[in-house]
Design a protein around this motif. Structure first.
Motif, PDB file in Angstrom:
ATOM      1  N   VAL A  23       0.842  -1.194   0.000  1.00  0.00           N
ATOM      2  CA  VAL A  23       0.000   0.000   0.000  1.00  0.00           C
ATOM      3  C   VAL A  23       0.882   1.250   0.000  1.00  0.00           C
ATOM      4  O   VAL A  23       0.657   2.185  -0.772  1.00  0.00           O
ATOM      5  CB  VAL A  23      -0.950   0.010   1.225  1.00  0.00           C
ATOM      6  N   ALA A  24       1.910   1.253   0.843  1.00  0.00           N
ATOM      7  CA  ALA A  24       2.811   2.407   0.937  1.00  0.00           C
ATOM      8  C   ALA A  24       3.502   2.688  -0.392  1.00  0.00           C
ATOM      9  O   ALA A  24       3.742   3.845  -0.745  1.00  0.00           O
ATOM     10  CB  ALA A  24       3.836   2.182   2.044  1.00  0.00           C
ATOM     11  N   GLU A  25       3.826   1.633  -1.133  1.00  0.00           N
ATOM     12  CA  GLU A  25       4.496   1.808  -2.423  1.00  0.00           C
ATOM     13  C   GLU A  25       3.538   2.244  -3.523  1.00  0.00           C
ATOM     14  O   GLU A  25       3.966   2.809  -4.521  1.00  0.00           O
ATOM     15  CB  GLU A  25       5.177   0.502  -2.831  1.00  0.00           C
ATOM     16  N   ALA A  26       2.240   2.000  -3.350  1.00  0.00           N
ATOM     17  CA  ALA A  26       1.265   2.243  -4.412  1.00  0.00           C
ATOM     18  C   ALA A  26       0.543   3.582  -4.306  1.00  0.00           C
ATOM     19  O   ALA A  26      -0.192   3.944  -5.223  1.00  0.00           O
ATOM     20  CB  ALA A  26       0.230   1.119  -4.430  1.00  0.00           C
ATOM     21  N   VAL A  27       0.741   4.311  -3.211  1.00  0.00           N
ATOM     22  CA  VAL A  27      -0.003   5.565  -3.049  1.00  0.00           C
ATOM     23  C   VAL A  27       0.496   6.619  -4.031  1.00  0.00           C
ATOM     24  O   VAL A  27       1.658   6.600  -4.444  1.00  0.00           O
ATOM     25  CB  VAL A  27       0.069   6.093  -1.596  1.00  0.00           C
ATOM     26  N   PRO A  28      -0.367   7.544  -4.402  1.00  0.00           N
ATOM     27  CA  PRO A  28       0.050   8.589  -5.344  1.00  0.00           C
ATOM     28  C   PRO A  28       1.016   9.587  -4.702  1.00  0.00           C
ATOM     29  O   PRO A  28       1.159   9.639  -3.473  1.00  0.00           O
ATOM     30  CB  PRO A  28      -1.273   9.264  -5.717  1.00  0.00           C
ATOM     31  N   GLU A  29       1.637  10.357  -5.543  1.00  0.00           N
ATOM     32  CA  GLU A  29       2.549  11.399  -5.083  1.00  0.00           C
ATOM     33  C   GLU A  29       1.803  12.346  -4.139  1.00  0.00           C
ATOM     34  O   GLU A  29       0.640  12.661  -4.354  1.00  0.00           O
ATOM     35  CB  GLU A  29       3.078  12.188  -6.288  1.00  0.00           C
ATOM     36  N   GLY A  30       2.476  12.741  -3.075  1.00  0.00           N
ATOM     37  CA  GLY A  30       1.864  13.631  -2.102  1.00  0.00           C
ATOM     38  C   GLY A  30       1.226  12.904  -0.930  1.00  0.00           C
ATOM     39  O   GLY A  30       0.742  13.524   0.007  1.00  0.00           O
ATOM     40  N   VAL A  31       1.189  11.577  -1.006  1.00  0.00           N
ATOM     41  CA  VAL A  31       0.640  10.764   0.083  1.00  0.00           C
ATOM     42  C   VAL A  31       1.780   9.952   0.675  1.00  0.00           C
ATOM     43  O   VAL A  31       2.556   9.337  -0.047  1.00  0.00           O
ATOM     44  CB  VAL A  31      -0.477   9.816  -0.416  1.00  0.00           C
ATOM     45  N   SER A  32       1.880   9.976   1.990  1.00  0.00           N
ATOM     46  CA  SER A  32       2.891   9.157   2.666  1.00  0.00           C
ATOM     47  C   SER A  32       2.188   8.155   3.565  1.00  0.00           C
ATOM     48  O   SER A  32       1.123   8.435   4.108  1.00  0.00           O
ATOM     49  CB  SER A  32       3.841  10.028   3.493  1.00  0.00           C
ATOM     50  N   VAL A  33       2.797   6.978   3.694  1.00  0.00           N
ATOM     51  CA  VAL A  33       2.254   5.923   4.549  1.00  0.00           C
ATOM     52  C   VAL A  33       3.342   5.501   5.521  1.00  0.00           C
ATOM     53  O   VAL A  33       4.439   5.134   5.110  1.00  0.00           O
ATOM     54  CB  VAL A  33       1.774   4.707   3.733  1.00  0.00           C
ATOM     55  N   GLU A  34       3.027   5.578   6.795  1.00  0.00           N
ATOM     56  CA  GLU A  34       3.924   5.128   7.857  1.00  0.00           C
ATOM     57  C   GLU A  34       3.297   3.892   8.483  1.00  0.00           C
ATOM     58  O   GLU A  34       2.126   3.913   8.853  1.00  0.00           O
ATOM     59  CB  GLU A  34       4.082   6.226   8.915  1.00  0.00           C
ATOM     60  N   ILE A  35       4.072   2.819   8.593  1.00  0.00           N
ATOM     61  CA  ILE A  35       3.555   1.582   9.174  1.00  0.00           C
ATOM     62  C   ILE A  35       3.876   1.550  10.665  1.00  0.00           C
ATOM     63  O   ILE A  35       5.035   1.698  11.058  1.00  0.00           O
ATOM     64  CB  ILE A  35       4.124   0.346   8.465  1.00  0.00           C
ATOM     65  N   ALA A  36       2.841   1.392  11.472  1.00  0.00           N
ATOM     66  CA  ALA A  36       2.987   1.351  12.928  1.00  0.00           C
ATOM     67  C   ALA A  36       2.902  -0.087  13.406  1.00  0.00           C
ATOM     68  O   ALA A  36       2.066  -0.862  12.936  1.00  0.00           O
ATOM     69  CB  ALA A  36       1.898   2.183  13.600  1.00  0.00           C
ATOM     70  N   GLU A  37       3.735  -0.416  14.345  1.00  0.00           N
ATOM     71  CA  GLU A  37       3.718  -1.733  14.972  1.00  0.00           C
ATOM     72  C   GLU A  37       2.990  -1.624  16.315  1.00  0.00           C
ATOM     73  O   GLU A  37       2.977  -0.552  16.926  1.00  0.00           O
ATOM     74  CB  GLU A  37       5.142  -2.237  15.191  1.00  0.00           C
ATOM     75  N   ILE A  38       2.424  -2.733  16.761  1.00  0.00           N
ATOM     76  CA  ILE A  38       1.665  -2.702  18.020  1.00  0.00           C
ATOM     77  C   ILE A  38       2.282  -3.587  19.093  1.00  0.00           C
ATOM     78  O   ILE A  38       1.709  -3.739  20.169  1.00  0.00           O
ATOM     79  CB  ILE A  38       0.185  -3.071  17.786  1.00  0.00           C
ATOM     80  N   ARG A  39       3.448  -4.138  18.802  1.00  0.00           N
ATOM     81  CA  ARG A  39       4.150  -4.938  19.818  1.00  0.00           C
ATOM     82  C   ARG A  39       4.447  -4.037  21.018  1.00  0.00           C
ATOM     83  O   ARG A  39       4.841  -2.887  20.861  1.00  0.00           O
ATOM     84  CB  ARG A  39       5.445  -5.498  19.253  1.00  0.00           C
ATOM     85  N   GLY A  40       4.232  -4.536  22.209  1.00  0.00           N
ATOM     86  CA  GLY A  40       4.531  -3.770  23.412  1.00  0.00           C
ATOM     87  C   GLY A  40       3.341  -3.036  24.007  1.00  0.00           C
ATOM     88  O   GLY A  40       3.443  -2.453  25.079  1.00  0.00           O
ATOM     89  N   ILE A  41       2.214  -3.053  23.294  1.00  0.00           N
ATOM     90  CA  ILE A  41       1.015  -2.421  23.849  1.00  0.00           C
ATOM     91  C   ILE A  41       0.422  -3.380  24.877  1.00  0.00           C
ATOM     92  O   ILE A  41       0.156  -4.540  24.561  1.00  0.00           O
ATOM     93  CB  ILE A  41      -0.001  -2.082  22.750  1.00  0.00           C
TER      94      ILE A  41
END
Length: 139
Positions: A23-41
């Motif tokens: 998904v992060a690689e496929a978004v159009p220019e001007g859109v950023s995707v940061e992947i969050a991890e949930i380990r430790g919650i």
């Protein structure tokens, strides 16, 4: 536009983490995707919540509030949403400490009650089975 993608799997070789990277690689220019991890919650506990957001929860909530949109990637475990994702969702969906935010003139709230309010959210998942993660998504 900044999107926070939350991976509901803890496994290092997670298909859902891979899906979120795609998904992060496929978004159009001007859109950023940061992947969050949930380990430790920690496991959701209202007594723990009453003491203040645990550090890992506060950090995830801050990132989710700051994002313009959220993408949740969850595996399917035993015909339902993965426990780690459900736990993260439980923490994120809680209203801000001190109860519900006060309504503002003209409608809405001065501060979003939780990071899902007033922003687009998407749910997706990847699995090897024929049904993929359809039952987790229904849950």
């Amino acid at each position: 536009m900044d999107i926070l993608a939350i991976c509901g799997s803890l496994r290092a070789g997670s298909y859902n983490r891979g899906l979120l990277r795609a998904v992060a690689e496929a978004v159009p220019e001007g859109v950023s995707v940061e992947i969050a991890e949930i380990r430790g919650i920690p496991v959701f506990d209202e007594d723990l919540e009453a003491q203040g957001w645990p550090e890992a929860v506060a950090a995830l909530r801050a990132r989710a509030h700051a994002a313009d949109g959220l993408v949740l990637g969850t595996p399917e475990y035993n015909y339902g949403i993965a426990g780690p994702m459900k736990n993260a969702f439980d923490w994120l969906s809680r209203p801000e400490r001190g109860g519900h935010a006060a309504p503002r003139a003209g409608g809405g709230y001065a501060v979003p009650r939780n990071p899902f309010m007033r922003k687009p959210c998407a749910l997706l998942g990847a699995a090897l089975g024929l049904g993929g993660t359809i039952r987790a998504q229904l849950a």
